[in-house]
Design a protein around this motif. Structure first.
Motif, PDB file in Angstrom:
ATOM      1  N   TYR A 212       0.839  -1.192   0.000  1.00 41.15           N
ATOM      2  CA  TYR A 212       0.000   0.000   0.000  1.00 41.15           C
ATOM      3  C   TYR A 212       0.876   1.245   0.000  1.00 41.15           C
ATOM      4  N   ASP A 213       0.671   2.113  -0.993  1.00 39.85           N
ATOM      5  CA  ASP A 213       1.402   3.374  -1.112  1.00 39.85           C
ATOM      6  C   ASP A 213       0.529   4.467  -0.510  1.00 39.85           C
ATOM      7  N   TRP A 214       0.850   4.880   0.724  1.00 45.90           N
ATOM      8  CA  TRP A 214      -0.001   5.851   1.411  1.00 45.90           C
ATOM      9  C   TRP A 214       0.066   7.237   0.765  1.00 45.90           C
ATOM     10  N   ARG A 218      -2.719   4.162  -3.085  1.00 46.51           N
ATOM     11  CA  ARG A 218      -2.831   3.102  -4.077  1.00 46.51           C
ATOM     12  C   ARG A 218      -2.353   1.783  -3.476  1.00 46.51           C
ATOM     13  N   LEU A 219      -3.017   0.724  -3.900  1.00 46.50           N
ATOM     14  CA  LEU A 219      -2.682  -0.612  -3.420  1.00 46.50           C
ATOM     15  C   LEU A 219      -2.247  -1.481  -4.589  1.00 46.50           C
ATOM     16  N   LEU A 269      -6.636  -9.847   4.513  1.00 44.52           N
ATOM     17  CA  LEU A 269      -5.948  -9.276   5.674  1.00 44.52           C
ATOM     18  C   LEU A 269      -4.645  -8.575   5.295  1.00 44.52           C
ATOM     19  N   MET A 270      -3.940  -9.080   4.288  1.00 47.67           N
ATOM     20  CA  MET A 270      -2.658  -8.459   3.930  1.00 47.67           C
ATOM     21  C   MET A 270      -2.833  -6.995   3.487  1.00 47.67           C
ATOM     22  N   PRO A 271      -3.803  -6.662   2.632  1.00 50.89           N
ATOM     23  CA  PRO A 271      -3.984  -5.250   2.272  1.00 50.89           C
ATOM     24  C   PRO A 271      -4.322  -4.371   3.471  1.00 50.89           C
ATOM     25  N   LEU A 272      -5.162  -4.876   4.381  1.00 47.90           N
ATOM     26  CA  LEU A 272      -5.501  -4.090   5.564  1.00 47.90           C
ATOM     27  C   LEU A 272      -4.265  -3.829   6.419  1.00 47.90           C
ATOM     28  N   LEU A 277       0.240  -0.465   8.496  1.00 45.43           N
ATOM     29  CA  LEU A 277       1.659  -0.310   8.820  1.00 45.43           C
ATOM     30  C   LEU A 277       2.413   0.554   7.811  1.00 45.43           C
ATOM     31  N   ARG A 278       1.765   0.844   6.664  1.00 40.37           N
ATOM     32  CA  ARG A 278       2.420   1.574   5.577  1.00 40.37           C
ATOM     33  C   ARG A 278       3.698   0.863   5.125  1.00 40.37           C
ATOM     34  N   SER A 279       3.606  -0.470   5.080  1.00 37.66           N
ATOM     35  CA  SER A 279       4.742  -1.294   4.655  1.00 37.66           C
ATOM     36  C   SER A 279       4.212  -2.450   3.812  1.00 37.66           C
ATOM     37  N   PRO A 280       5.017  -2.918   2.863  1.00 41.55           N
ATOM     38  CA  PRO A 280       4.628  -4.123   2.112  1.00 41.55           C
ATOM     39  C   PRO A 280       4.636  -5.330   3.048  1.00 41.55           C
ATOM     40  N   ILE A 281       3.684  -6.239   2.846  1.00 42.38           N
ATOM     41  CA  ILE A 281       3.591  -7.439   3.690  1.00 42.38           C
ATOM     42  C   ILE A 281       3.359  -8.652   2.803  1.00 42.38           C
ATOM     43  N   LYS A 282       4.176  -9.683   3.026  1.00 41.08           N
ATOM     44  CA  LYS A 282       4.055 -10.929   2.261  1.00 41.08           C
ATOM     45  C   LYS A 282       3.586 -12.055   3.172  1.00 41.08           C
TER      46      LYS A 282
END
Length: 816
Positions: A212-214, A218-219, A269-272, A277-282
């Motif tokens: 997510y790019d705060w 954009r996601l 849940l990953m997009p939320l 967190l304003r961080s990429p999550i895998k």
């Protein structure tokens, strides 16, 4: 769908039908494919889940204090942290009697199956996230686990409070005079079949990466999925993300087989969490998680009954399909995906049966939710119809070929009892070709000689009809209201090279190759000049998902229409350049020429260059557009057909069954690429052998899954892949432009029935018949001793009463 905008222009076959080597194989076979876990984003964090250790329990306390203090942990969420953002994913299907259910993203108050996600942990690495999960205290109060669907569907302990009667779907219908058929029958045969619970088990497990790019709101979501556009829609419906600000990408996908045609809580849940967190999550699951929570498939209890006259002609069929649906509907297909398909979709199969009656039910239990898997619904329905056909043949002392020939639909078009029209098919020819391939008289002689030597050979056959190219027309024919929406974009550059963008992405089926073959024939350019792109939600094309044998039909239809729009531009300008009528222009082998005057020609690349840069060669009023997006859908259902025969050998000392030979007949209309068709047949049949002989997910009495690795869950490998002989029949579709029909599910639809019929033929000297899959060595040893583990079918009167059905004198059914 009779709208003229959906008309599909005819295609001149040139590349279509050729064994073109697969374009995608160079990168995949040399390790240069990019799968979900190959993709990394700078600064990404990793997610892991605490999953329920109990099948059914009330959550008393979740203690995250110790885990929160672990260095490297960035976030720990329970349902309380996300409830305001998403209450869960509601799913409902428009099949009669399908009741809505909501699957929470994280279990709230109650856990309902072993493996259900309860707590999300995000940390610097997967290892740290797993360590944190181990430090989280989860206190549960045990609730009674509901595990038997046959008991669950009759009420009692509640598996999910949202459905207090434990019914996820229940419906029924009758067509023709069923009562008369059974009241006047000379022969009635019935049986209860139980295909076991299995996993799709794709080589690549589930996973996603959210970024997510705060700053731009954009996601970007990479996800291993068969339905990336549906995932994107769910981001809006469930989470509130604006679709125009989301990009969903499905990279190279290591198999799906239906499991990845769903949207899962973890993928929401990953997009939320990324936005928070304003961080990429895998998140990438391991095999244990996949087997625990990745959706299960196929387990049903199918009761079927044939009424036949003295000659063996079947006059009526009754079917009751009960699926073990698990704890929730799996969006979007729901529990209807198995039982409704089994009972309601082509309930007569390839047979000319004038009356049919069916009931379908899904029981809510405390198991992993039931989802789609190759041949969904059709497999269990075909198993019941084809195996009971063998029972009827044995009763009448008829060969498996003769009993089928007697009952098969003799000519087309044919309308089944439900009023669904079958335009064409090679159903009788399939039976005849299978008998020829097997050399039935020679097999009988070899079988008799083998029995004298203490070896037990068995022959099983199974013929099928498959609703292919799943479409809006097919759903409407069955009274459904869902709509499919699919498009393709085709663009020709000024140099004559072509880019095709499809809304249907590939999980190994060879779309890059087959769609390029279609575009090459429409445009008259070389196969090598075409690039096919799919798997992204932002490049114009849209897709309802690579499911239901759709890609060969729907994607090629969309490509055909979009490419044809460019073809018309090329023809118009080529006619000007060659001073000819547009009607006389031929596009072929990279050249535009005049019919009857092949020396009068110009390269298609030069025509494209003129469209882009030379206005003097344009016809009056010409618009130089060279990129088109077009939709296509079938106007009504279309059907593929075929059959499989298998020869097996039963070892009486060990109970092991070995598949000696497979004979397959496939009629998918015009084949775009025969090599790809044969690969699909082989893969599907081998999966069917696995399902028929050794694959099974096993729960213990407390609802714990015992088969959580490939050491316990046996999948077929090359050492059990038998020799194949494949024959192709070709009955072109009257609906699709090139005569193509779908066929991706055909192997798994019919192979398990062929396996069980072959097993029962091998068991004949022991006087036993098996009605349950998989036919494991243990079951075979018991069968040879005359022991049967599966109880017989419930009385029809009881099934009717439970479904709220009353038989009328006419044989039709009504709601009580």
């Amino acid at each position: 769908m009779d709208n003229p905008h959906f008309n599909s222009p005819p295609i001149t076959r040139n590349m279509i039908g050729k064994r073109v080597p697969r374009s995608e194989d160079a990168k995949l076979l040399t390790g240069r494919g990019r799968y979900l876990n190959d993709i990394d984003v700078e600064g990404q964090l990793h997610a892991c889940f605490v999953r329920s250790p109990a099948a059914h329990g009330r959550i008393l306390k979740i203690d995250t204090s110790v885990a929160s203090a672990l260095p490297g942990v960035h976030l720990i969420w329970t349902s309380a942290d996300i409830e305001s953002q998403c209450a869960g994913m509601e799913a409902q299907f428009s099949a009669d009697g399908c009741l809505p259910m909501t699957m929470p993203l994280l279990a709230k108050d109650v856990v309902r199956y072993v493996g259900e996600p309860v707590v999300l942990v995000v940390a610097d690495s997967r290892a740290v996230a797993e360590d944190a999960c181990d430090l989280i205290g989860l206190d549960l109060e045990d609730l009674e686990a509901v595990l038997d669907p046959r008991a669950s569907i009759q009420g009692g302990p509640v598996a999910n409070g949202e459905r207090p009667d434990n019914v996820g779907i229940r419906g029924h219908a009758s067509f023709g005079d069923v009562d008369e058929a059974f009241n006047n029958a000379a022969h009635v045969v019935s049986a209860l079949y139980h295909p076991g619970r299995v996993a799709a088990a794709p080589m690549e497990t589930r996973g996603c990466l959210a970024d997510y790019d705060w700053a731009q709101d954009r996601l970007k979501l990479w996800v291993s999925a068969q339905m990336p556009h549906y995932v994107k829609l769910c981001l809006n419906l469930y989470l509130g993300f604006d679709e125009s600000r989301c990009e969903v990408i499905s990279p190279d996908t290591g198999g799906g087989f239906g499991q990845k045609a769903h949207v899962f809580p973890e993928e929401m849940l990953m997009p939320l969490a990324s936005k928070h967190l304003r961080s990429p999550i895998k998140w990438v699951e391991d095999r244990r998680e996949n087997l625990l929570a990745g959706s299960h498939a196929h387990e049903q209890f199918v009761t079927i009954e044939y009424a036949a006259n003295a000659d063996g002609r079947i006059t009526g069929v009754r079917t009751h399909a009960l699926v073990d649906g698990g704890a929730y509907h799996m969006p979007p297909q729901t529990m209807a995906v198995e039982s409704w398909c089994t009972a309601a979709v082509t309930p007569t199969g390839v047979y000319d049966i004038p009356a049919t009656e069916y009931v379908y039910e899904a029981a809510v239990t405390n198991k992993c939710p039931m989802g789609a898997y190759r041949g969904v619904g059709y497999m269990a329905g075909t198993l019941a119809r084809e195996c009971l056909m063998d029972d009827l043949g044995r009763k009448l002392n008829m060969s498996p070929f003769d009993i089928r020939r007697l009952n098969v639909v003799p000519e087309f078009p044919w309308t089944n009892p439900q009023g669904i029209v079958f335009d064409e098919g090679s159903w009788l020819e399939t039976i005849n070709v299978l008998e020829e391939m097997v050399d039935y008289p020679a097999f009988l002689k070899r079988q008799a000689e083998a029995r004298k030597a203490g070896k037990y050979l068995g022959l099983g056959i199974s013929v099928f009809v498959e609703s292919s190219g799943e479409s809006t027309g097919m759903l409407k024919a069955h009274g459904m209201h869902e709509i499919y929406h699919d498009t393709a974009t085709v663009k020709m550059d000024s140099s004559g090279s072509v880019t095709v963008t499809s809304g249907l992405n590939s999980q190994g089926q060879g779309h890059e190759t087959t769609l390029a073959q279609v575009a090459a024939d429409v445009l008259g350019v070389s196969f090598e000049s075409i690039v096919v792109d799919a798997g992204t939600s932002t490049k114009g094309a849209y897709g309802s998902g690579t499911v239901g044998s759709r890609a060969g039909v729907i994607a090629s239809g969309c490509v055909n229409r979009a490419a044809y729009a460019i073809r018309e531009k090329l023809v118009a300008v080529a006619a000007n350049m060659l001073e000819s009528s547009e009607d006389d222009i031929v596009l072929e082998n990279g050249m535009a020429s005049v019919a009857g005057a092949p020396e009068s020609q110009v390269s298609i690349a030069d025509v494209a260059m003129a469209i882009y840069w030379d206005e003097s060669l344009w016809p009056v009023g010409f618009e130089p557009e060279m990129e088109f997006t077009k939709a296509w859908d079938t106007s009504r259902p279309m059907f593929s057909n075929g059959g499989h025969a298998m020869i097996v050998e039963l070892d009486p000392a060990t109970g092991f069954v070995n598949v000696e030979q497979v004979f397959s007949v496939e009629d998918c209309g015009v084949m775009i690429n025969p090599t790809i068709v044969e690969g699909q047949i082989r893969g599907g049949v081998v999966q069917g052998i696995g399902l028929g002989l050794f694959e099974q997910l096993v729960y213990d009495k407390d609802g714990n899954l015992s088969t959580t690795s490939f050491l316990d869950y046996q999948t077929p490998t090359m050492d059990v892949s038998p020799p194949f002989e494949i024959r192709h029949l070709e009955t072109p579709s009257k609906i699709s432009a090139s005569g193509v029909k779908g066929m991706g599910e055909s192997g798994l639809i019919a192979a398990p029935a062929a396996v069980l019929n072959a097993v029962n033929d091998a068991l004949a000297p022991f006087g036993s018949v098996l009605y349950e899959l998989p036919a494991t060595p243990e079951k075979m040893m018991r069968a040879m001793q005359g022991l049967v583990d599966l109880e017989g079918p419930e009385p029809w009167s009881k099934l009717w009463e439970r479904a709220g059905v009353e038989p009328r004198e006419s044989g039709s059914m009504e709601t009580a």
